[in-house]
Design an enzyme around this catalytic site. Structure first.
Site, PDB file in Angstrom:
ATOM      1  CE  LYS A  27      -4.104  -0.107   2.022  1.00  0.00           C
ATOM      2  NZ  LYS A  27      -3.895  -1.418   2.560  1.00  0.00           N
ATOM      3  NE  ARG A  96      -6.829   3.944   3.801  1.00  0.00           N
ATOM      4  CZ  ARG A  96      -7.956   3.461   3.277  1.00  0.00           C
ATOM      5  NH1 ARG A  96      -8.004   2.192   2.919  1.00  0.00           N
ATOM      6  NH2 ARG A  96      -9.002   4.224   3.099  1.00  0.00           N
ATOM      7  N   GLY A 105      -7.905  -7.868   3.255  1.00  0.00           N
ATOM      8  CA  GLY A 105      -8.841  -8.058   4.352  1.00  0.00           C
ATOM      9  C   GLY A 105      -8.293  -8.780   5.558  1.00  0.00           C
ATOM     10  CG  MET A 107      -2.813  -7.729   8.592  1.00  0.00           C
ATOM     11  SD  MET A 107      -1.108  -7.249   8.310  1.00  0.00           S
ATOM     12  CE  MET A 107      -1.097  -6.891   6.562  1.00  0.00           C
ATOM     13  NE  ARG A 340      -5.484  -5.222  -3.146  1.00  0.00           N
ATOM     14  CZ  ARG A 340      -6.044  -5.365  -1.955  1.00  0.00           C
ATOM     15  NH1 ARG A 340      -5.297  -5.277  -0.872  1.00  0.00           N
ATOM     16  NH2 ARG A 340      -7.330  -5.600  -1.821  1.00  0.00           N
ATOM     17  CG  HIS A 456      -3.652 -46.563  -1.093  1.00  0.00           C
ATOM     18  ND1 HIS A 456      -4.996 -46.569  -1.394  1.00  0.00           N
ATOM     19  CD2 HIS A 456      -3.055 -47.384  -1.995  1.00  0.00           C
ATOM     20  CE1 HIS A 456      -5.212 -47.376  -2.422  1.00  0.00           C
ATOM     21  NE2 HIS A 456      -4.044 -47.883  -2.799  1.00  0.00           N
ATOM     22  NE  ARG A 569       2.513 -45.686  -8.104  1.00  0.00           N
ATOM     23  CZ  ARG A 569       1.998 -44.594  -8.677  1.00  0.00           C
ATOM     24  NH1 ARG A 569       1.152 -44.722  -9.699  1.00  0.00           N
ATOM     25  NH2 ARG A 569       2.325 -43.403  -8.254  1.00  0.00           N
ATOM     26  NE  ARG A 625       7.014 -49.631  -8.114  1.00  0.00           N
ATOM     27  CZ  ARG A 625       6.365 -48.877  -7.217  1.00  0.00           C
ATOM     28  NH1 ARG A 625       6.992 -47.866  -6.646  1.00  0.00           N
ATOM     29  NH2 ARG A 625       5.101 -49.103  -6.933  1.00  0.00           N
ATOM     30  CD  GLU A 752      12.142 -47.636  -3.728  1.00  0.00           C
ATOM     31  OE1 GLU A 752      11.024 -47.189  -3.415  1.00  0.00           O
ATOM     32  OE2 GLU A 752      12.298 -48.566  -4.547  1.00  0.00           O
ATOM     33  CB  SER A 771      13.569 -43.394 -11.238  1.00  0.00           C
ATOM     34  OG  SER A 771      12.423 -42.604 -11.029  1.00  0.00           O
ATOM     35  N   GLY A 773      12.727 -42.457  -5.859  1.00  0.00           N
ATOM     36  CA  GLY A 773      11.395 -42.688  -5.283  1.00  0.00           C
ATOM     37  C   GLY A 773      11.305 -41.910  -3.991  1.00  0.00           C
ATOM     38  CB  THR A 774      11.027 -38.273  -3.388  1.00  0.00           C
ATOM     39  OG1 THR A 774       9.918 -38.075  -4.268  1.00  0.00           O
ATOM     40  CG2 THR A 774      12.320 -37.904  -4.087  1.00  0.00           C
ATOM     41  CG  ASN A 775       5.940 -40.895  -2.625  1.00  0.00           C
ATOM     42  OD1 ASN A 775       6.089 -39.684  -2.647  1.00  0.00           O
ATOM     43  ND2 ASN A 775       5.085 -41.521  -3.407  1.00  0.00           N
ATOM     44  CG  ASP A 776       9.084 -46.244  -0.180  1.00  0.00           C
ATOM     45  OD1 ASP A 776       8.155 -45.939   0.589  1.00  0.00           O
ATOM     46  OD2 ASP A 776       9.094 -47.292  -0.840  1.00  0.00           O
ATOM     47  CB  CYS A 838       9.001 -41.981 -10.372  1.00  0.00           C
ATOM     48  SG  CYS A 838       9.795 -43.208  -9.301  1.00  0.00           S
ATOM     49  CE1 TYR A 858      11.902 -39.860 -15.044  1.00  0.00           C
ATOM     50  CE2 TYR A 858      13.988 -40.108 -16.200  1.00  0.00           C
ATOM     51  CZ  TYR A 858      12.996 -40.626 -15.375  1.00  0.00           C
ATOM     52  OH  TYR A 858      13.108 -41.903 -14.882  1.00  0.00           O
TER      53      TYR A 858
END
Length: 891
Positions: A27, A96, A105, A107, A340, A456, A569, A625, A752, A771, A773-776, A838, A858
């Site tokens: 502002k 203000r 809105g 603050m 703004r 899951h 999978r 896989r 992984e 590749s 496997g970033t979940n595991d 992946c 990738y």
């Protein structure tokens, strides 16, 4: 030198500019910039965000700040030819808030500050309008009492409504002066009763209290929540702008409005706004009166409207973007109170960016960077019609975006049966398992009371493009009686019961569960969207693949611009009704021969699966896989299900129970799964590899080129991989020899496990690709269960122990460090090593940027997140390019 805390603007001179946004807030920087452009703005001054941060350190104004403010106020008095606190010629101001990031809105603002029982008389004498004077005074007492003194707004609203009834009028503008004067007295009594102190009459005390209150609103509940949802740091603070009041409630030649220079919903190049005659700014947003379209201003005050149009066009040309402008007209003269960059829908953002390129106002690269990759979620899924009135009954995690509406069901079987009858259903479960896959596919959307963003339900739903809400702890499910309950709000009391067959609507973008049937609208990919994506594809280095297990997913992903499959999978193919029995026979087999007999039944089915997927992805790489999950996931566990299976395979129930018990593991995620299955039961992987190569060879006979990448999961040791690679190569070569066809293929592994990242140089001697496997990998690095962590991770994030959920955004300092080690060490052994990701992080913008930074080839994500990843990859490249440019400039 003493630090400067106050910057003046207005009166054809400004000490600040748009470039000082971090210091002056949006502002304050906007008011300073408009002053420099010659736009009519009321004079005032801005107290910096640095002053705010100092205030929070000691809970008092920094030394010298208020003296600077008083000096700046004297300048305003000279420009306005009025004096703050003068009973005869009073100056009134607004106070203000203004963060560097737009927080509309969130603050607080105080208007008409400086009024008391003496200055209001001076105001009335100057304006010759008693009604105007007391209208401003009652507004000030209510606003100051609420924001600064902590009185609940409803106390003032009740007194105001009573006054309307007493005088038999419907609008505030119809109240006579004596009624407004009485309201001021009533409001002051309310303040005394609720705040336990009289309303302050000294304007300078009012100003001090209001500045402190606006600073305090930075840590108000709604501001804190908004920052958390929009990733705005608490450490930025807010500025405070003190601005001479311009009165839109001075009569019928006055008013106030809000205008967007383009339509914020569609992006159309046309003014979009609302206006109220004889009103102040709070009236437009509070909904007390119904605003008029901006065209009404043109008809009634054409001269002021013409001047405003010129101002609007000047500002948009200067800022090179669609703007959200607040303005007030006083006695026919327009003033800008705020400018703004306007909030807009995702569709409008894309349209505006592309149009601005066509208008030669910005470059293609600037257009790409203006679109948040995450915002594309709203373009790719059904949405709830914004005009709908909805009743939200519960809220969970927005696990998969979009919207869904249907009748409640509590089992996968019921979902499939009802969907077969063309009924739309929403599957409500405590949590889902792989066996629910059919019901999940049949349902319009999924709600689980447990789980998290990568549970899951979340992972599978995103892959399917299904709306999904997880960790919805507000609902209590009774599967046996087929209903769930939620607590009602305070005014309704008791519990709300939703039974099977009742309609609910899900907003997967916000995590809201809505009672009843809300109207949904289907998004359409506009020509502007296609244009923007072409520009993004032209600049990005990182390739984008998809996670797909079916030809339908593959076809959808290719339409979204996927450049291959990064994760197919195979286990998801085993759960269909015609296959699951053969899978269970294979698992329960006691000899290799028995196991091979069961696998022989699965071979043609697997081959057909791969043929369909390879065909959809013709010419593009498909990473398959091999079987990964523990075998017990394919076995029934309830007594009823066990009895049914025992009958199907002609076994005694107690024998089957004994076999199932033998398969159970204390910690299945760390147990007999991944390549460990291939080592102990090589015939399983042999069947899968055979199916893959037979599918590729038969397609080659038909003139279809399959590009095969076979991925060995959960490798911890280079010898594990070497053994599985040898198996894969042996079977593949045998099949190709039999078909007399050569198929392009590579064998690689998932990284992984932390150990795999650390010994990547050894694994890369054998593996053609990695590749992540970033979940595991995240689970193993943190020692967290992604399905159970939802119980405590929100507390970690709320308490700033963790900045983000590591299952949503890559933990760059821990998991990311392991990834970087894996890339560096892997390419040390094999410079040409292809590396991708992946896990679900592959479609999350910040994670995509990190993957670009560490040199991945990738990313792979669910089909509906492919455009997000494509745009995020373009952002990553352009940011890197800009950073290199800065460094080169410094040299």
């Amino acid at each position: 030198m003493t630090k400067k805390y106050v910057y003046s603007f207005g009166g054809k001179k400004a000490e600040g500019s748009a470039a000082m946004r971090n210091l002056l807030g949006g502002k304050g920087a906007g008011l300073a910039e408009m002053t420099r452009l010659g736009i009519p703005v009321p004079p005032g001054f801005t107290i910096t965000t640095e002053a705010c941060l100092e205030y929070f350190k000691n809970k008092q104004f920094p030394k010298g700040m208020f003296n600077e403010a008083v000096a700046a106020l004297t300048r305003v008095e000279k420009i306005k030819k009025e004096k703050f606190g003068d009973p005869a010629n009073p100056l009134l101001v607004s106070v203000r808030s203004g963060s560097r990031a737009s927080m509309p809105g969130m603050m607080d603002t105080v208007l008409n500050l400086g009024l008391n029982d003496q200055t209001v008389l001076g105001m009335i004498k100057k304006s010759h309008n008693e009604q105007f004077g007391y209208d401003a005074y009652r507004r000030f007492v209510a606003m100051f009492g609420t924001i600064v003194m902590g009185v609940k707004r409803e106390h003032f609203d009740e007194a105001f409504t009573a006054a309307l009834h007493t005088h038999r009028v419907s609008l505030d503008a119809m109240l006579p002066a004596n009624a407004l004067k009485e309201l001021v007295a009533t409001f002051k009594k309310i303040v005394m009763k609720e705040a336990k102190r009289p309303f302050p009459d000294d304007p300078m005390e009012q100003l001090q209290m209001a500045i402190a209150a606006v600073f305090d609103s930075w840590f108000g509940a709604r501001a804190v929540t908004y920052r958390r949802l929009n990733n705005i740091p608490d450490t930025w603070g807010t500025s405070v702008s003190v601005v001479a009041m311009i009165f839109g409630n001075r009569g019928d030649d006055s008013g106030t409005g809000v205008l967007f220079t383009r339509n914020p919903n569609t992006g159309e190049r046309r003014f979009f706004g609302e206006f109220l005659f004889n009103a102040q700014g709070e009236d437009v947003v509070a909904g007390i009166r119904t605003p008029l379209p901006i065209s009404a201003l043109e008809q009634k005050l054409p001269k002021a409207y013409k001047e405003l149009v010129s101002i609007f066009n000047t500002l948009e040309k200067h800022y090179k973007d669609m703007l959200d402008l607040e303005f007030t007209i006083e006695a026919g003269n327009p003033y800008l109170l705020q400018t703004r960059v306007g909030k807009r829908s995702a569709a409008a953002a894309v349209q505006i960016a592309v149009d601005l390129v066509k208008e030669k106002r910005i470059t293609k690269e600037e257009a790409i960077l203006r679109i948040s990759p995450a915002s594309l979620d709203h373009l790719l899924h059904p949405m709830i019609d914004s005009t709908e009135k909805i009743k939200v009954i519960a809220k969970g995690l927005p696990a998969s975006p979009g919207a869904a509406m249907g009748r409640v069901v509590f089992s996968a079987e019921d979902a499939e049966q009802k969907a077969a009858k063309k009924e739309k259903v929403v599957l409500v479960r405590a949590e889902t398992s792989p066996e629910d896959i059919g019901g999940m596919h049949a349902a319009q959307g999924i709600v689980t009371s447990r789980g998290g963003m990568t549970s899951h339900a979340a992972v599978v739903a995103r892959g399917m493009g299904k709306c999904c809400i997880t960790a919805c702890g507000d609902i209590r499910i009774n599967e046996e009686e087929k209903f769930f309950t939620v607590g009602r709000n305070d005014t309704e009391g008791g519990e709300l019961m939703v039974r099977e067959g009742d309609f609910i609507t899900l907003n997967g973008s916000t995590g809201e569960v809505i009672l009843g049937e809300a109207k949904l609208v289907k998004p359409e990919m506009s020509e502007a969207f296609q244009t923007l994506m072409r520009w993004a594809d032209a600049v990005r280095r990182l390739r984008v693949r998809t996670n797909a297990d079916t030809p339908q997913d593959a076809k959808m992903a290719r339409k979204q611009g996927a450049e291959g499959i990064g994760l197919c999978r195979t286990e998801h193919m085993f759960f269909s009704e015609e296959r699951i029995l053969a899978v269970r026979e294979m698992i329960l087999a006691h000899t290799v021969e028995e196991r091979k007999q069961a696998l022989a039944k699965l071979l043609p089915m697997q081959k057909n699966d791969f043929m369909a997927i390879f065909k959809e992805m013709e010419g593009l790489p498909v990473t398959v896989r091999l079987l990964d999950p523990p075998l017990h996931e394919f076995i029934p566990h309830t007594l009823d299900e066990i009895a049914v299976l025992a009958k199907e395979i002609d076994w005694p129930v107690d024998r089957l129970q004994s076999e199932i018990a033998a398969l159970s593991e204390v910690n299945p995620m760390l147990g007999h799964r991944g390549c460990r299955l291939g080592v102990t039961y090589p015939e399983i992987y042999e069947m899968q590899v055979q199916a893959i190569f037979e599918a590729a060879c038969e397609l080659k006979q038909q003139g279809v080129r399959a590009v095969v990448e076979i991925m060995i999961p959960l490798v911890a040791h280079q010898r594990e991989f070497a053994e599985m690679k040898a198996l894969t190569t042996r079977i593949g070569e045998e099949v190709m020899k039999r078909y007399k066809k050569k198929v392009a293929y590579m064998v690689g592994t998932m990284i992984e496990l932390p150990r795999a990242a650390l010994i990547a140089d050894e694994i890369a001697k054998e593996a053609a690709f990695f590749s992540f496997g970033t979940n595991d990998l995240t689970q193993m690095t943190f020692g967290l269960s992604r399905d159970d962590s939802a119980k405590f991770l929100p507390t970690y994030i709320k308490n700033n122990i963790l900045p983000e959920d590591p299952f949503v955004t890559i933990d760059q300092s821990g998991v990311g460090a392991l990834m970087q080690i894996g890339v560096e060490r892997g390419r040390k052994s094999r410079p040409e090593l292809k590396v991708g990701i992946c896990g679900e992080h592959g479609g999350e913008p910040a994670s995509v940027e990190f993957c670009h930074k560490i040199g991945l080839n990738y990313v792979s994500c669910s089909p509906f997140r492919v455009p997000i990843a494509r745009l995020a990859a373009a952002h990553a490249y352009l940011k890197e390019k800009a950073e290199k440019g800065k460094k080169a400039g410094k040299k």
